[in-house]
Write a protein that holds these residues in place. Sequence first.
Motif, PDB file in Angstrom:
ATOM      1  N   ARG A 175      52.182  42.276  38.981  1.00 22.82           N
ATOM      2  CA  ARG A 175      51.005  42.113  39.658  1.00 22.82           C
ATOM      3  C   ARG A 175      50.577  40.972  39.911  1.00 22.82           C
ATOM      4  NH1 ARG A 175      48.465  47.372  40.457  1.00 22.82           N
ATOM      5  NH2 ARG A 175      49.552  49.109  39.509  1.00 22.82           N
ATOM      6  N   VAL A 176      50.200  40.358  41.230  1.00 20.34           N
ATOM      7  CA  VAL A 176      49.912  39.225  41.553  1.00 20.34           C
ATOM      8  C   VAL A 176      48.668  38.694  40.072  1.00 20.34           C
ATOM      9  CG1 VAL A 176      48.814  37.251  42.851  1.00 20.34           C
ATOM     10  CG2 VAL A 176      51.059  38.858  43.718  1.00 20.34           C
ATOM     11  N   ILE A 177      47.555  39.368  40.313  1.00 14.83           N
ATOM     12  CA  ILE A 177      46.955  39.104  39.119  1.00 14.83           C
ATOM     13  C   ILE A 177      47.125  39.418  37.690  1.00 14.83           C
ATOM     14  CG2 ILE A 177      45.926  41.248  38.472  1.00 14.83           C
ATOM     15  CD1 ILE A 177      43.366  38.437  38.896  1.00 14.83           C
ATOM     16  N   GLU A 178      48.231  39.260  37.138  1.00 18.74           N
ATOM     17  CA  GLU A 178      48.740  38.736  36.189  1.00 18.74           C
ATOM     18  C   GLU A 178      49.545  37.933  36.047  1.00 18.74           C
ATOM     19  OE1 GLU A 178      51.308  41.768  35.632  1.00 18.74           O
ATOM     20  OE2 GLU A 178      49.426  43.352  35.591  1.00 18.74           O
ATOM     21  N   ILE A 179      49.698  37.387  37.120  1.00 19.80           N
ATOM     22  CA  ILE A 179      50.471  35.864  37.202  1.00 19.80           C
ATOM     23  C   ILE A 179      50.076  35.219  37.486  1.00 19.80           C
ATOM     24  CG2 ILE A 179      52.220  34.315  38.523  1.00 19.80           C
ATOM     25  CD1 ILE A 179      53.055  37.501  39.871  1.00 19.80           C
ATOM     26  N   SER A 180      48.519  35.077  38.240  1.00 12.53           N
ATOM     27  CA  SER A 180      47.390  34.277  38.599  1.00 12.53           C
ATOM     28  C   SER A 180      46.602  33.959  37.388  1.00 12.53           C
ATOM     29  CB  SER A 180      46.428  34.516  39.505  1.00 12.53           C
ATOM     30  OG  SER A 180      45.382  34.019  39.681  1.00 12.53           O
ATOM     31  N   GLU A 181      46.412  35.193  36.168  1.00  7.54           N
ATOM     32  CA  GLU A 181      46.257  34.601  34.884  1.00  7.54           C
ATOM     33  C   GLU A 181      46.766  33.585  33.621  1.00  7.54           C
ATOM     34  OE1 GLU A 181      43.521  38.161  33.746  1.00  7.54           O
ATOM     35  OE2 GLU A 181      45.295  39.047  33.765  1.00  7.54           O
ATOM     36  N   LYS A 182      48.279  33.867  34.237  1.00  9.17           N
ATOM     37  CA  LYS A 182      48.891  33.036  32.989  1.00  9.17           C
ATOM     38  C   LYS A 182      48.953  31.304  33.726  1.00  9.17           C
ATOM     39  CE  LYS A 182      51.695  37.045  31.189  1.00  9.17           C
ATOM     40  NZ  LYS A 182      53.098  37.780  31.599  1.00  9.17           N
ATOM     41  N   VAL A 183      48.564  30.910  34.871  1.00  4.79           N
ATOM     42  CA  VAL A 183      49.094  30.224  35.407  1.00  4.79           C
ATOM     43  C   VAL A 183      48.312  29.273  35.395  1.00  4.79           C
ATOM     44  CG1 VAL A 183      51.350  30.143  36.164  1.00  4.79           C
ATOM     45  CG2 VAL A 183      49.289  30.571  37.858  1.00  4.79           C
ATOM     46  N   GLY A 184      46.867  30.142  35.898  1.00  4.40           N
ATOM     47  CA  GLY A 184      44.954  29.616  35.959  1.00  4.40           C
ATOM     48  C   GLY A 184      45.170  29.175  37.430  1.00  4.40           C
ATOM     49  N   ALA A 185      45.268  29.906  38.523  1.00  6.54           N
ATOM     50  CA  ALA A 185      45.023  29.335  39.749  1.00  6.54           C
ATOM     51  C   ALA A 185      43.716  30.434  40.483  1.00  6.54           C
ATOM     52  CB  ALA A 185      45.985  30.730  40.510  1.00  6.54           C
ATOM     53  N   GLY A 186      43.455  30.003  41.033  1.00  6.90           N
ATOM     54  CA  GLY A 186      42.077  30.665  41.362  1.00  6.90           C
ATOM     55  C   GLY A 186      41.279  31.850  41.832  1.00  6.90           C
ATOM     56  N   LEU A 187      42.282  32.778  41.702  1.00  6.68           N
ATOM     57  CA  LEU A 187      42.507  34.533  41.769  1.00  6.68           C
ATOM     58  C   LEU A 187      41.687  34.680  40.920  1.00  6.68           C
ATOM     59  CD1 LEU A 187      45.333  35.162  43.326  1.00  6.68           C
ATOM     60  CD2 LEU A 187      43.066  34.605  44.885  1.00  6.68           C
ATOM     61  N   ILE A 188      39.692  35.068  41.363  1.00 11.04           N
ATOM     62  CA  ILE A 188      39.675  35.727  40.014  1.00 11.04           C
ATOM     63  C   ILE A 188      39.143  36.821  40.490  1.00 11.04           C
ATOM     64  CG2 ILE A 188      37.521  33.591  40.031  1.00 11.04           C
ATOM     65  CD1 ILE A 188      35.880  35.593  41.835  1.00 11.04           C
ATOM     66  N   TYR A 189      38.597  37.905  38.779  1.00 11.30           N
ATOM     67  CA  TYR A 189      38.747  39.243  39.255  1.00 11.30           C
ATOM     68  C   TYR A 189      37.867  40.001  38.217  1.00 11.30           C
ATOM     69  CZ  TYR A 189      41.399  39.624  34.761  1.00 11.30           C
ATOM     70  OH  TYR A 189      41.101  39.691  33.201  1.00 11.30           O
ATOM     71  N   GLY A 190      37.321  41.433  38.889  1.00 15.95           N
ATOM     72  CA  GLY A 190      36.450  42.127  38.375  1.00 15.95           C
ATOM     73  C   GLY A 190      36.502  43.044  37.890  1.00 15.95           C
ATOM     74  N   CYS A 191      37.405  43.918  38.222  1.00 14.92           N
ATOM     75  CA  CYS A 191      37.596  45.689  37.355  1.00 14.92           C
ATOM     76  C   CYS A 191      39.147  45.402  37.592  1.00 14.92           C
ATOM     77  CB  CYS A 191      37.746  46.665  39.131  1.00 14.92           C
ATOM     78  SG  CYS A 191      38.679  45.879  40.515  1.00 14.92           S
ATOM     79  N   ARG A 192      40.438  44.841  38.556  1.00 12.53           N
ATOM     80  CA  ARG A 192      41.643  45.697  37.720  1.00 12.53           C
ATOM     81  C   ARG A 192      41.538  46.854  38.461  1.00 12.53           C
ATOM     82  NH1 ARG A 192      45.834  43.000  35.005  1.00 12.53           N
ATOM     83  NH2 ARG A 192      44.464  40.980  34.143  1.00 12.53           N
ATOM     84  N   GLU A 193      41.011  47.474  39.325  1.00 14.07           N
ATOM     85  CA  GLU A 193      41.649  48.808  39.485  1.00 14.07           C
ATOM     86  C   GLU A 193      41.845  49.362  41.047  1.00 14.07           C
ATOM     87  OE1 GLU A 193      41.648  51.544  37.481  1.00 14.07           O
ATOM     88  OE2 GLU A 193      41.791  50.159  35.741  1.00 14.07           O
ATOM     89  N   GLY A 194      41.517  47.974  41.670  1.00 12.34           N
ATOM     90  CA  GLY A 194      41.136  47.900  43.021  1.00 12.34           C
ATOM     91  C   GLY A 194      40.424  48.464  43.892  1.00 12.34           C
ATOM     92  N   ASP A 195      39.020  48.460  43.203  1.00 11.90           N
ATOM     93  CA  ASP A 195      38.292  48.476  44.389  1.00 11.90           C
ATOM     94  C   ASP A 195      36.658  48.003  43.952  1.00 11.90           C
ATOM     95  OD1 ASP A 195      36.726  49.469  41.278  1.00 11.90           O
ATOM     96  OD2 ASP A 195      36.224  51.075  41.034  1.00 11.90           O
ATOM     97  N   CYS A 196      36.556  46.427  43.412  1.00 15.75           N
ATOM     98  CA  CYS A 196      35.865  45.876  43.546  1.00 15.75           C
ATOM     99  C   CYS A 196      35.756  44.485  45.010  1.00 15.75           C
ATOM    100  CB  CYS A 196      35.436  45.340  42.226  1.00 15.75           C
ATOM    101  SG  CYS A 196      36.886  44.031  41.566  1.00 15.75           S
ATOM    102  N   GLY A 197      37.159  44.428  44.992  1.00 13.91           N
ATOM    103  CA  GLY A 197      37.240  43.470  45.948  1.00 13.91           C
ATOM    104  C   GLY A 197      36.800  41.474  45.469  1.00 13.91           C
ATOM    105  N   THR A 198      36.620  41.957  44.472  1.00 12.37           N
ATOM    106  CA  THR A 198      36.633  40.317  43.763  1.00 12.37           C
ATOM    107  C   THR A 198      37.873  38.954  43.953  1.00 12.37           C
ATOM    108  OG1 THR A 198      36.652  40.609  41.503  1.00 12.37           O
ATOM    109  CG2 THR A 198      34.570  40.478  42.498  1.00 12.37           C
ATOM    110  N   CYS A 199      38.912  40.098  43.740  1.00 16.24           N
ATOM    111  CA  CYS A 199      40.414  39.780  44.132  1.00 16.24           C
ATOM    112  C   CYS A 199      41.401  39.544  44.779  1.00 16.24           C
ATOM    113  CB  CYS A 199      41.432  40.193  43.000  1.00 16.24           C
ATOM    114  SG  CYS A 199      41.733  41.925  43.111  1.00 16.24           S
ATOM    115  N   LEU A 200      40.211  39.418  45.795  1.00 18.95           N
ATOM    116  CA  LEU A 200      40.581  38.868  47.334  1.00 18.95           C
ATOM    117  C   LEU A 200      42.152  37.618  47.500  1.00 18.95           C
ATOM    118  CD1 LEU A 200      40.828  40.579  50.041  1.00 18.95           C
ATOM    119  CD2 LEU A 200      38.876  38.849  50.912  1.00 18.95           C
TER     120      LEU A 200
END
Length: 94
Positions: free
Chosen positions: A22-47
């Motif tokens: 999943r892209v969010i997992e990679i983003s976290e590891k490299v410190g990219a600016g994709l933030i998230y709030g839920c990881r469940e696909g229903d909040c939209g913060t990781c757009l």
Amino acid sequence: MAKAKVTFLDIGVTVNVPVGTRVIEISEKVGAGLIYGCREGDCGTCLMKVEEGWNNLTEPSVVEEKVLRENMAGKHCRLACQAQVLGDIVVRPA
């Protein structure tokens, strides 16, 4: 195991990752600016905006499509918590 290149335009980093990650997992590891709030696909913060390789991601789920509509996401936008890498992509925060 098959690998794909993921480029994060906001930080100018490209990494090789296993297909299916999943892209969010990679983003976290490299410190990219994709933030998230839920990881469940229903909040939209990781757009994220997919600049290249749109077809190299898994198809959006019904829930993801609903959240994208609710957030009036533009063309080629996906949720980083839901999109799995199938091939080379270039992304940035939306």
